[in-house]
Design a protein around this motif. Sequence first.
Motif, PDB file in Angstrom:
ATOM      1  N   TYR A 109       0.841  -1.197   0.000  1.00  0.00           N
ATOM      2  CA  TYR A 109       0.000   0.000   0.000  1.00  0.00           C
ATOM      3  C   TYR A 109       0.871   1.238   0.000  1.00  0.00           C
ATOM      4  O   TYR A 109       1.822   1.334   0.790  1.00  0.00           O
ATOM      5  N   ALA A 110       0.550   2.198  -0.865  1.00  0.00           N
ATOM      6  CA  ALA A 110       1.172   3.524  -0.837  1.00  0.00           C
ATOM      7  C   ALA A 110       0.218   4.427  -0.058  1.00  0.00           C
ATOM      8  O   ALA A 110      -0.988   4.458  -0.349  1.00  0.00           O
ATOM      9  N   LEU A 111       0.745   5.122   0.933  1.00  0.00           N
ATOM     10  CA  LEU A 111      -0.082   5.962   1.797  1.00  0.00           C
ATOM     11  C   LEU A 111       0.286   7.436   1.665  1.00  0.00           C
ATOM     12  O   LEU A 111       1.429   7.770   1.368  1.00  0.00           O
ATOM     13  N   ASP A 112      -0.675   8.292   1.976  1.00  0.00           N
ATOM     14  CA  ASP A 112      -0.426   9.729   1.993  1.00  0.00           C
ATOM     15  C   ASP A 112       0.023  10.213   3.370  1.00  0.00           C
ATOM     16  O   ASP A 112      -0.002  11.402   3.666  1.00  0.00           O
ATOM     17  N   ALA A 113       0.424   9.272   4.221  1.00  0.00           N
ATOM     18  CA  ALA A 113       0.828   9.591   5.597  1.00  0.00           C
ATOM     19  C   ALA A 113       1.858   8.578   6.077  1.00  0.00           C
ATOM     20  O   ALA A 113       2.037   7.523   5.481  1.00  0.00           O
ATOM     21  N   VAL A 114       2.510   8.935   7.171  1.00  0.00           N
ATOM     22  CA  VAL A 114       3.389   8.013   7.887  1.00  0.00           C
ATOM     23  C   VAL A 114       2.556   7.473   9.045  1.00  0.00           C
ATOM     24  O   VAL A 114       1.793   8.213   9.667  1.00  0.00           O
ATOM     25  N   ILE A 115       2.670   6.206   9.333  1.00  0.00           N
ATOM     26  CA  ILE A 115       1.846   5.570  10.369  1.00  0.00           C
ATOM     27  C   ILE A 115       2.475   5.745  11.744  1.00  0.00           C
ATOM     28  O   ILE A 115       3.663   5.483  11.926  1.00  0.00           O
ATOM     29  N   ASP A 116       1.660   6.187  12.679  1.00  0.00           N
ATOM     30  CA  ASP A 116       2.127   6.403  14.049  1.00  0.00           C
ATOM     31  C   ASP A 116       1.692   5.228  14.921  1.00  0.00           C
ATOM     32  O   ASP A 116       0.722   5.316  15.670  1.00  0.00           O
ATOM     33  N   LEU A 117       2.410   4.113  14.762  1.00  0.00           N
ATOM     34  CA  LEU A 117       2.160   2.921  15.575  1.00  0.00           C
ATOM     35  C   LEU A 117       3.490   2.391  16.084  1.00  0.00           C
ATOM     36  O   LEU A 117       4.480   2.406  15.349  1.00  0.00           O
ATOM     37  N   PRO A 118       3.533   1.908  17.301  1.00  0.00           N
ATOM     38  CA  PRO A 118       4.790   1.337  17.805  1.00  0.00           C
ATOM     39  C   PRO A 118       5.067  -0.034  17.186  1.00  0.00           C
ATOM     40  O   PRO A 118       4.145  -0.739  16.761  1.00  0.00           O
ATOM     41  N   ALA A 119       6.326  -0.407  17.157  1.00  0.00           N
ATOM     42  CA  ALA A 119       6.716  -1.748  16.709  1.00  0.00           C
ATOM     43  C   ALA A 119       5.949  -2.774  17.530  1.00  0.00           C
ATOM     44  O   ALA A 119       5.687  -2.560  18.716  1.00  0.00           O
ATOM     45  N   GLY A 120       5.577  -3.860  16.898  1.00  0.00           N
ATOM     46  CA  GLY A 120       4.858  -4.914  17.597  1.00  0.00           C
ATOM     47  C   GLY A 120       3.352  -4.751  17.613  1.00  0.00           C
ATOM     48  O   GLY A 120       2.645  -5.600  18.148  1.00  0.00           O
ATOM     49  N   SER A 121       2.842  -3.667  16.997  1.00  0.00           N
ATOM     50  CA  SER A 121       1.385  -3.504  16.914  1.00  0.00           C
ATOM     51  C   SER A 121       0.810  -4.607  16.040  1.00  0.00           C
ATOM     52  O   SER A 121       1.463  -5.084  15.115  1.00  0.00           O
ATOM     53  N   ASP A 122      -0.434  -4.995  16.316  1.00  0.00           N
ATOM     54  CA  ASP A 122      -1.030  -6.088  15.549  1.00  0.00           C
ATOM     55  C   ASP A 122      -1.632  -5.593  14.237  1.00  0.00           C
ATOM     56  O   ASP A 122      -1.737  -4.386  13.999  1.00  0.00           O
ATOM     57  N   VAL A 123      -2.022  -6.535  13.401  1.00  0.00           N
ATOM     58  CA  VAL A 123      -2.508  -6.207  12.060  1.00  0.00           C
ATOM     59  C   VAL A 123      -3.811  -5.411  12.106  1.00  0.00           C
ATOM     60  O   VAL A 123      -4.053  -4.568  11.242  1.00  0.00           O
ATOM     61  N   GLN A 124      -4.646  -5.634  13.102  1.00  0.00           N
ATOM     62  CA  GLN A 124      -5.897  -4.874  13.208  1.00  0.00           C
ATOM     63  C   GLN A 124      -5.601  -3.398  13.443  1.00  0.00           C
ATOM     64  O   GLN A 124      -6.240  -2.526  12.839  1.00  0.00           O
ATOM     65  N   ALA A 125      -4.637  -3.099  14.303  1.00  0.00           N
ATOM     66  CA  ALA A 125      -4.250  -1.704  14.543  1.00  0.00           C
ATOM     67  C   ALA A 125      -3.643  -1.097  13.277  1.00  0.00           C
ATOM     68  O   ALA A 125      -3.913   0.064  12.948  1.00  0.00           O
ATOM     69  N   LEU A 126      -2.842  -1.877  12.564  1.00  0.00           N
ATOM     70  CA  LEU A 126      -2.236  -1.393  11.326  1.00  0.00           C
ATOM     71  C   LEU A 126      -3.297  -1.089  10.277  1.00  0.00           C
ATOM     72  O   LEU A 126      -3.274  -0.026   9.651  1.00  0.00           O
ATOM     73  N   LYS A 127      -4.241  -1.983  10.097  1.00  0.00           N
ATOM     74  CA  LYS A 127      -5.307  -1.766   9.113  1.00  0.00           C
ATOM     75  C   LYS A 127      -6.139  -0.530   9.465  1.00  0.00           C
ATOM     76  O   LYS A 127      -6.526   0.238   8.590  1.00  0.00           O
ATOM     77  N   LYS A 128      -6.389  -0.340  10.748  1.00  0.00           N
ATOM     78  CA  LYS A 128      -7.142   0.840  11.189  1.00  0.00           C
ATOM     79  C   LYS A 128      -6.348   2.114  10.893  1.00  0.00           C
ATOM     80  O   LYS A 128      -6.896   3.107  10.417  1.00  0.00           O
ATOM     81  N   SER A 131      -6.283   2.911   7.056  1.00  0.00           N
ATOM     82  CA  SER A 131      -7.596   3.188   6.470  1.00  0.00           C
ATOM     83  C   SER A 131      -7.779   4.681   6.181  1.00  0.00           C
ATOM     84  O   SER A 131      -7.537   5.524   7.037  1.00  0.00           O
ATOM     85  N   GLY A 132      -8.173   4.981   4.969  1.00  0.00           N
ATOM     86  CA  GLY A 132      -8.390   6.366   4.558  1.00  0.00           C
ATOM     87  C   GLY A 132      -7.138   7.057   4.057  1.00  0.00           C
ATOM     88  O   GLY A 132      -7.197   8.190   3.601  1.00  0.00           O
ATOM     89  N   HIS A 133      -5.998   6.406   4.158  1.00  0.00           N
ATOM     90  CA  HIS A 133      -4.730   7.001   3.717  1.00  0.00           C
ATOM     91  C   HIS A 133      -4.151   6.309   2.481  1.00  0.00           C
ATOM     92  O   HIS A 133      -3.098   6.690   1.988  1.00  0.00           O
ATOM     93  N   GLU A 134      -4.847   5.299   1.973  1.00  0.00           N
ATOM     94  CA  GLU A 134      -4.356   4.542   0.828  1.00  0.00           C
ATOM     95  C   GLU A 134      -4.473   5.359  -0.463  1.00  0.00           C
ATOM     96  O   GLU A 134      -5.535   5.867  -0.777  1.00  0.00           O
ATOM     97  N   ILE A 135      -3.367   5.469  -1.185  1.00  0.00           N
ATOM     98  CA  ILE A 135      -3.355   6.141  -2.483  1.00  0.00           C
ATOM     99  C   ILE A 135      -3.472   5.096  -3.591  1.00  0.00           C
ATOM    100  O   ILE A 135      -4.223   5.253  -4.551  1.00  0.00           O
ATOM    101  N   GLU A 136      -2.705   4.028  -3.435  1.00  0.00           N
ATOM    102  CA  GLU A 136      -2.680   2.965  -4.439  1.00  0.00           C
ATOM    103  C   GLU A 136      -2.206   1.684  -3.766  1.00  0.00           C
ATOM    104  O   GLU A 136      -1.575   1.727  -2.713  1.00  0.00           O
ATOM    105  N   SER A 137      -2.514   0.544  -4.397  1.00  0.00           N
ATOM    106  CA  SER A 137      -2.064  -0.731  -3.842  1.00  0.00           C
ATOM    107  C   SER A 137      -1.666  -1.688  -4.958  1.00  0.00           C
ATOM    108  O   SER A 137      -2.020  -1.489  -6.117  1.00  0.00           O
ATOM    109  N   ALA A 138      -0.927  -2.709  -4.569  1.00  0.00           N
ATOM    110  CA  ALA A 138      -0.501  -3.765  -5.484  1.00  0.00           C
ATOM    111  C   ALA A 138      -0.387  -5.039  -4.666  1.00  0.00           C
ATOM    112  O   ALA A 138      -0.329  -4.994  -3.435  1.00  0.00           O
TER     113      ALA A 138
END
Length: 152
Positions: A109-128, A131-138
């Motif tokens: 995923y290419a995002l219009d932002a940098v993600i503010d999550l600590p290392a070790g966060s789970d996939v649900q937190a990452l997906k949240k 969300s809303g910051h995706e520009i494009e995906s492959a």
Amino acid sequence: MKLTSTAFADGEKLPKEFAKMGANRIPPLKIEGVPGGAKSLVLIMHDPDAPMAGGFYHWTLWNIPPETAAIGEGEIPACAVEGKTSWGTSGYNGPQPPFGTHRYIFYLYALDAVIDLPAGSDVQALKKALSGHEIESASLTGMFGVLDNFKK
């Protein structure tokens, strides 16, 4: 945007050295065509064929610099952050299907932002967070089967 690998073609067998029962190395990934407005990239490796609800997450990686052209075999960009997988640990853990042949999908995923999550966060937190910051995906899919564990 395009995600490819020199180790396997889309929809083809993921070599054993990239499996948990093999050398468990990160496969070489090539990234092309990242949109100009991207501030960061996210990579998620998912096995949708796993028997648990929602599948199984083998790797999450975020805050990959948008100028990254490749993730080398067994290497990640220094400033990228790894999250907790379905194994309960952070870092890459390759295929280890309990039965049959499974799909292992690398989502980029290419995002219009940098993600503010600590290392070790789970996939649900990452997906949240993405969300809303995706520009494009492959995506890129590798196949791996339980019988592959016994082949050289």
